[in-house]
Design a protein around this motif. Sequence first.
Motif, mmCIF file in Angstrom:
data_model
loop_
_atom_site.group_PDB
_atom_site.id
_atom_site.type_symbol
_atom_site.label_atom_id
_atom_site.label_comp_id
_atom_site.label_asym_id
_atom_site.label_seq_id
_atom_site.Cartn_x
_atom_site.Cartn_y
_atom_site.Cartn_z
ATOM 1 N N MET A 193 0.851 -1.181 0.000
ATOM 2 C CA MET A 193 0.000 0.000 0.000
ATOM 3 C C MET A 193 0.890 1.236 0.000
ATOM 4 S SD MET A 193 -3.022 1.232 2.570
ATOM 5 C CE MET A 193 -1.961 1.891 3.820
ATOM 6 N N CYS A 194 0.527 2.211 -0.804
ATOM 7 C CA CYS A 194 1.245 3.473 -0.878
ATOM 8 C C CYS A 194 0.934 4.290 0.370
ATOM 9 C CB CYS A 194 0.844 4.247 -2.124
ATOM 10 S SG CYS A 194 1.551 5.899 -2.224
ATOM 11 N N VAL A 195 1.978 4.793 1.030
ATOM 12 C CA VAL A 195 1.806 5.566 2.250
ATOM 13 C C VAL A 195 1.123 6.908 1.976
ATOM 14 C CG1 VAL A 195 4.064 6.686 2.134
ATOM 15 C CG2 VAL A 195 3.006 6.295 4.350
ATOM 16 N N ARG A 196 1.183 7.396 0.760
ATOM 17 C CA ARG A 196 0.628 8.718 0.448
ATOM 18 C C ARG A 196 -0.815 8.645 -0.063
ATOM 19 N NH1 ARG A 196 1.572 12.659 -4.122
ATOM 20 N NH2 ARG A 196 1.285 14.699 -3.180
ATOM 21 N N CYS A 197 -1.054 7.855 -1.120
ATOM 22 C CA CYS A 197 -2.403 7.811 -1.709
ATOM 23 C C CYS A 197 -3.233 6.628 -1.196
ATOM 24 C CB CYS A 197 -2.326 7.781 -3.229
ATOM 25 S SG CYS A 197 -1.683 6.239 -3.936
ATOM 26 N N ILE A 200 -3.149 0.293 -3.488
ATOM 27 C CA ILE A 200 -2.278 -0.870 -3.606
ATOM 28 C C ILE A 200 -1.502 -0.754 -4.918
ATOM 29 C CG2 ILE A 200 -2.190 -3.385 -3.776
ATOM 30 C CD1 ILE A 200 -3.059 -2.346 -1.028
ATOM 31 N N THR A 201 -0.187 -1.005 -4.838
ATOM 32 C CA THR A 201 0.654 -0.941 -6.027
ATOM 33 C C THR A 201 1.457 -2.221 -6.161
ATOM 34 O OG1 THR A 201 2.437 0.250 -7.155
ATOM 35 C CG2 THR A 201 2.484 0.286 -4.754
ATOM 36 N N ASP A 202 1.679 -2.649 -7.407
ATOM 37 C CA ASP A 202 2.540 -3.797 -7.652
ATOM 38 C C ASP A 202 3.943 -3.334 -8.070
ATOM 39 O OD1 ASP A 202 2.006 -2.894 -10.201
ATOM 40 O OD2 ASP A 202 1.275 -4.801 -10.959
ATOM 41 N N GLU A 203 4.204 -2.014 -7.940
ATOM 42 C CA GLU A 203 5.521 -1.446 -8.202
ATOM 43 C C GLU A 203 5.956 -0.597 -6.995
ATOM 44 O OE1 GLU A 203 6.078 -0.346 -12.652
ATOM 45 O OE2 GLU A 203 4.111 0.394 -12.026
ATOM 46 N N PRO A 204 6.024 -1.197 -5.793
ATOM 47 C CA PRO A 204 6.333 -0.409 -4.602
ATOM 48 C C PRO A 204 7.756 0.154 -4.621
ATOM 49 C CG PRO A 204 6.396 -2.737 -4.088
ATOM 50 C CD PRO A 204 5.887 -2.619 -5.494
ATOM 51 N N ASN A 213 9.324 -1.501 6.771
ATOM 52 C CA ASN A 213 9.565 -0.635 5.620
ATOM 53 C C ASN A 213 8.300 0.110 5.253
ATOM 54 O OD1 ASN A 213 12.217 -1.542 5.388
ATOM 55 N ND2 ASN A 213 11.605 -3.253 4.116
ATOM 56 N N VAL A 214 8.457 1.301 4.702
ATOM 57 C CA VAL A 214 7.340 2.120 4.246
ATOM 58 C C VAL A 214 7.481 2.276 2.737
ATOM 59 C CG1 VAL A 214 6.195 4.363 4.432
ATOM 60 C CG2 VAL A 214 7.280 3.342 6.447
ATOM 61 N N CYS A 246 3.831 4.312 -4.133
ATOM 62 C CA CYS A 246 3.741 3.968 -5.548
ATOM 63 C C CYS A 246 4.731 4.857 -6.310
ATOM 64 C CB CYS A 246 2.313 4.133 -6.062
ATOM 65 S SG CYS A 246 1.692 5.824 -6.050
ATOM 66 N N PRO A 247 5.099 4.500 -7.529
ATOM 67 C CA PRO A 247 6.073 5.299 -8.278
ATOM 68 C C PRO A 247 5.656 6.761 -8.459
ATOM 69 C CG PRO A 247 5.794 3.175 -9.334
ATOM 70 C CD PRO A 247 4.743 3.268 -8.255
ATOM 71 N N GLY A 248 4.370 7.045 -8.585
ATOM 72 C CA GLY A 248 3.909 8.418 -8.770
ATOM 73 C C GLY A 248 4.004 9.264 -7.513
ATOM 74 N N CYS A 249 3.819 8.637 -6.350
ATOM 75 C CA CYS A 249 3.847 9.369 -5.082
ATOM 76 C C CYS A 249 5.239 9.426 -4.457
ATOM 77 C CB CYS A 249 2.883 8.723 -4.086
ATOM 78 S SG CYS A 249 1.144 8.955 -4.476
#
Length: 75
Positions: free
Chosen positions: A15-19, A22-26, A41-42, A45-48
Amino acid sequence: MSGGEGEGRPLPLRMCVRCERITDEPVLVAEVHGNSRPGWNVYACPGCAPHVPAAPDPLVVLEALLGRRRGGPRR
């Protein structure tokens, strides 16, 4: 079998800490240290990831807290 990266293993989902999606590219953005147990670990996603603020240095935080206790200057 399906070809590609990680053949035979599931993709890492986090899970992205910002948005909070769920991302498969953490992207690892921080490590939280535990006192008496392992930390964690935190991820973002690539965008955030570029927008997640850096975690404060624990030694700098500790120094500031000790300075306050001793009546030193506040930062």
